[in-house]
Design an enzyme around this catalytic site. Structure first.
Site, PDB file in Angstrom:
ATOM      1  CE  LYS A 139      33.140  44.547  71.944  1.00  0.00           C
ATOM      2  NZ  LYS A 139      31.940  44.691  71.094  1.00  0.00           N
ATOM      3  CB  SER A 211      33.098  42.898  67.789  1.00  0.00           C
ATOM      4  OG  SER A 211      32.344  43.897  68.475  1.00  0.00           O
ATOM      5  CB  SER A 235      29.010  43.576  68.258  1.00  0.00           C
ATOM      6  OG  SER A 235      29.663  43.666  67.010  1.00  0.00           O
TER       7      SER A 235
END
Length: 523
Positions: A139, A211, A235
């Site tokens: 990420k 996210s 997320s």
């Protein structure tokens, strides 16, 4: 009172004149452990499942979608090289990455070099463990030395760190191969980033949620063996729900966040996004461990035995979570648990304003990115509607400091409430965004495993939302065409007892029988 205000304003202005980097932590730190908590004792070495078929499939896509457990066995035996596996994923990234908009940065030369190094070690008789030679996506919140780490947001899209995040070093030490940086919704919110909108592989008309948007999308589409996500409030679990991946949000403090973008110091957590339950255990084992660079880091053992017996487990559920709003897959998941012979009992939580805790998130996030608000750099973010970060940061300036302290005290009451719940049951099951558990468990730091449980036929869904103190998964389009998309279920566990919910998750994964199904992506 009016005569005293000037001094207060002067003090505030003096504080604002002191620059505070995103990496500067708060002096106070959240600890999920109550005074009565006792850390589970280490229970011996980690034990993973025996390897499956020794022969490697001829079809590259069958290799790409194989679980880490199988990929690891093929690499360890010499039946598959890390270099070949890396090339398979790089080819899939080249073909499908632009359609999914799930990679912010691909690092092919680094990946090939790390894969070749992993293969060389194996030829020399050195195996670093189950992640040796396994390619992954990271990420784009985590620093990678010399590689752009842009946090998905326009003001930081040229940001190049000088050091690696702690988890990057840990994964390298475990032999994992970095393919690139997966997309993140700007400043860890939803799936819109400076390069576009990350797509759900099961329906390219909708976003992948966020996210950890790119981590879930890339993993679901077979562009990597696994990926790393973070969760502040949904997320990991939300994009796993949307994309059909298996996400593990570990206990708060178990995994170091050093070198990662801070959104909320008392809430941020790091965990794996995979295609099978056992894979999340393998990745968590590599990430686990204390780190002096993270003030909230907690030294905790991680125990996992793939063959552990969960006989005698007492599983709770909140009746309201399976009432209005629950679907057929949710109810089928509860029945699947009963078929396993597990005792299932109704439980309840005190009537508290759990949603009010979200003001803590808003305040910490606004503090983490105060400079954007005060310099108007927030105007450069693409997403500017009423629920997006810029206006959320702005409205947080009007929160009362006294109310914020009281919210912290409410948080303690919620910690007591969940402690009471987990004194009655070993784990809790339910839809991840129904009832208070998504909010409550994130604020108490309890672990959560989210796995695919079935499929639904629904229209393209609107954006998930965290606005107005409420959480929504997005409403499906009732007038347009429908798409067959994954539906998951969540299992929450006691603090630092991820092993038991992983064992239950593995049993349910076998019972559901849908983990191996793949999205029908266009070539």
């Amino acid at each position: 009172m009016a005569g005293n205000l000037e001094g207060q304003i002067t003090s505030a202005r003096a504080r604002r004149a002191v620059p505070l980097a995103n990496s500067t932590p708060m002096a106070s730190r959240f600890d999920p452990r109550l005074s009565t908590f006792r850390m589970p004792a280490p229970l011996g070495p980690l034990r993973f499942s025996a390897p499956g078929p020794t022969s490697v499939p001829r079809d590259d896509s069958d290799i790409a979608f194989a679980p880490v457990t199988q990929l690891s066995a093929w690499i360890a035996s010499g039946a598959l090289t890390s270099r070949r596996l890396t090339e398979i994923y790089l080819a899939r990234i080249e073909a499908l990455g632009p359609k999914l908009e799930c990679l912010a940065m691909v690092t092919p030369e680094l990946a090939r070099a790390e894969a070749d190094a992993a293969d060389a070690l194996l030829r020399a008789g050195v195996n670093l463990g189950p992640l040796h030679g396994i390619p992954y996506g990271l990420k784009d919140l985590f620093d990678t030395k010399g590689i752009v780490t842009g946090w998905g947001a326009e003001p930081f899209r040229e940001r190049v760190p000088e050091n690696d995040a702690t988890i990057v070093r840990k994964l390298r030490a475990a032999g994992a191969v970095l393919l690139g940086k997966t997309t993140v919704g700007a400043l860890a919110y939803n799936d819109i980033w400076y390069g576009g909108r990350t797509r759900n592989p099961w329906n390219l008309n909708e976003g992948s949620s966020g996210s950890s948007a790119g981590s879930a999308s890339a993993t679901a589409a077979g562009l990597c063996a696994f990926a790393i996500g973070t969760e502040t409030l949904g997320s990991i679990t939300s994009p796993s729900q949307r994309c059909g991946t298996t996400g593990l949000r570990p206990t708060f403090g178990r995994v170091s966040r050093a070198g990662g973008m801070a959104l909320c110091w008392s809430l941020d957590k790091v965990g794996p996004i995979c295609r099978s339950v056992e894979d999340t255990a393998i990745v968590l084992a590599a990430l686990n461990g204390p780190d002096l660079a993270d003030r909230s880091s907690i030294d905790a053992p991680f125990h996992f035995d793939a063959n552990a017996d969960f006989a005698g487990m007492r599983l709770g559920y909140l009746p309201e979570a399976f009432g209005e709003g629950a679907n057929a897959v949710d109810h089928a998941a509860l029945e699947a648990v009963r078929r396993l012979g597990i005792e299932v009992v109704e439980v309840s939580l005190p009537d508290l304003p759990y949603g009010s805790l979200m003001n803590i998130l808003y305040a910490e996030a606004a503090a983490a990115f105060e400079e954007l608000t005060l310099t108007d750099l927030d105007d450069t973010l693409t997403w500017q509607d009423e629920g997006a970060w810029p206006n959320t940061f702005r409205k947080a300036r009007f929160l009362s400091a006294v109310d914020h302290v009281q919210l912290d005290r409410l948080r303690y009451q919620v910690m007591l409430a969940l402690d009471g719940l987990f004194s009655q049951v070993d784990a809790l099951i339910g839809p991840f965004m129904t009832g208070p558990m998504l909010i409550a468990s994130n604020f108490t730091g309890h672990p959560c495993l989210h796995l695919r449980a079935g499929f639904l036929d629904v229209g393209t869904r609107s954006d998930a939302s965290l606005g107005e103190g409420k959480l929504t998964t997005g409403e499906p389009d009732a007038a347009g065409p429908t798409f067959r998309v994954p539906q998951g279920i969540s299992i929450w566990g006691r603090l630092f007892e991820e092993g038991s919910i992983l064992n239950l998750g593995m049993a349910l994964e076998r019972e559901f029988g849908v983990a191996a199904l793949r999205p029908g992506l266009p070539s």
